[in-house]
Motif scaffolding. Sequence first.
Motif, PDB file in Angstrom:
ATOM      1  N   UNK A 112       0.855  -1.186   0.000  1.00  0.00           N
ATOM      2  CA  UNK A 112       0.000   0.000   0.000  1.00  0.00           C
ATOM      3  C   UNK A 112       0.893   1.238   0.000  1.00  0.00           C
ATOM      4  N   UNK A 113       0.521   2.251  -0.743  1.00  0.00           N
ATOM      5  CA  UNK A 113       1.305   3.477  -0.798  1.00  0.00           C
ATOM      6  C   UNK A 113       2.528   3.386  -1.688  1.00  0.00           C
ATOM      7  N   UNK A 114       2.586   2.350  -2.537  1.00  0.00           N
ATOM      8  CA  UNK A 114       3.750   2.168  -3.403  1.00  0.00           C
ATOM      9  C   UNK A 114       3.295   1.865  -4.834  1.00  0.00           C
ATOM     10  N   UNK A 115       4.155   2.191  -5.772  1.00  0.00           N
ATOM     11  CA  UNK A 115       4.032   1.775  -7.167  1.00  0.00           C
ATOM     12  C   UNK A 115       5.365   1.185  -7.566  1.00  0.00           C
ATOM     13  N   UNK A 116       5.324   0.290  -8.538  1.00  0.00           N
ATOM     14  CA  UNK A 116       6.547  -0.232  -9.130  1.00  0.00           C
ATOM     15  C   UNK A 116       6.811   0.526 -10.425  1.00  0.00           C
ATOM     16  N   UNK A 117       8.071   0.645 -10.762  1.00  0.00           N
ATOM     17  CA  UNK A 117       8.477   1.252 -12.026  1.00  0.00           C
ATOM     18  C   UNK A 117       9.035   0.139 -12.897  1.00  0.00           C
ATOM     19  N   UNK A 118       8.561   0.088 -14.122  1.00  0.00           N
ATOM     20  CA  UNK A 118       9.074  -0.890 -15.072  1.00  0.00           C
ATOM     21  C   UNK A 118       9.510  -0.199 -16.342  1.00  0.00           C
ATOM     22  N   UNK A 119      10.437  -0.828 -17.077  1.00  0.00           N
ATOM     23  CA  UNK A 119      10.943  -0.234 -18.312  1.00  0.00           C
ATOM     24  C   UNK A 119      11.642  -1.303 -19.126  1.00  0.00           C
ATOM     25  N   UNK A 120      11.599  -1.153 -20.415  1.00  0.00           N
ATOM     26  CA  UNK A 120      12.448  -1.929 -21.317  1.00  0.00           C
ATOM     27  C   UNK A 120      12.555  -1.177 -22.637  1.00  0.00           C
ATOM     28  N   UNK A 121      13.645  -1.422 -23.322  1.00  0.00           N
ATOM     29  CA  UNK A 121      13.928  -0.744 -24.582  1.00  0.00           C
ATOM     30  C   UNK A 121      14.340  -1.734 -25.659  1.00  0.00           C
ATOM     31  N   UNK A 122      14.101  -1.349 -26.891  1.00  0.00           N
ATOM     32  CA  UNK A 122      14.635  -2.065 -28.045  1.00  0.00           C
ATOM     33  C   UNK A 122      16.158  -2.085 -27.874  1.00  0.00           C
ATOM     34  N   UNK A 123      16.839  -3.183 -28.199  1.00  0.00           N
ATOM     35  CA  UNK A 123      18.293  -3.249 -27.990  1.00  0.00           C
ATOM     36  C   UNK A 123      19.068  -2.107 -28.649  1.00  0.00           C
ATOM     37  N   UNK A 124      18.602  -1.601 -29.789  1.00  0.00           N
ATOM     38  CA  UNK A 124      19.308  -0.511 -30.465  1.00  0.00           C
ATOM     39  C   UNK A 124      19.211   0.809 -29.696  1.00  0.00           C
TER      40      UNK A 124
END
Length: 192
Positions: A112-124
């Motif tokens: 509670x009171x939290x969010x997760x951060x996610x990310x990914x990118x194309x290898x280039x």
Amino acid sequence: MELPQPAVTPAPTTPAPTPAPAALIRIDDDLVLRPFDPEADLDTWVRVIDESLEHLRPWMPWAAEHSRARTAGFLAGRAELWEAGEEFSYAVAVDGRLVGTCGLFRHEDTPEGAYEIGYWLHPAATGRGIATRAAAAMVQEGFRLPGVDELLILHDAANHSSGAVAARLGFTEAGVDADGLRTWRSVRATRQ
């Protein structure tokens, strides 16, 4: 003689909108975070994922089941999840081209009171600070949300690139769980 009083009908109440981060984030002249467009982005997003599968498979379980239909479903669900305050997904665009995604989200086990951060990118698109700048924008937006006191980044412990982003952002490493997921935390600074 008393005149009849008109009936008073209470004004309709509209539920307050769920607080949300900015929909469009212009990080600099080249890098923009924007909402996905389920129809306009479908072909491009499928291609970006197709070209990234080898890069994603070790870290993203969904990559094993990637298909055009699943991607269409993912894109179609973004607006509803955004409105519910459950997930705020952004397309990462460099010079107008989609190169990845980042966002704020909650799972059933997110505190509670939290969010997760996610990310990914194309290898280039890796190795140029794009993930770090996009995740930094998520930190700013996440801590602007009411009731959010903590942001988390979770990644496979062997994914050193994701850990490097968390470290560059000043997150504190909180350990590795039994499933091999490394957790990093950032706590909202208290105002004095």
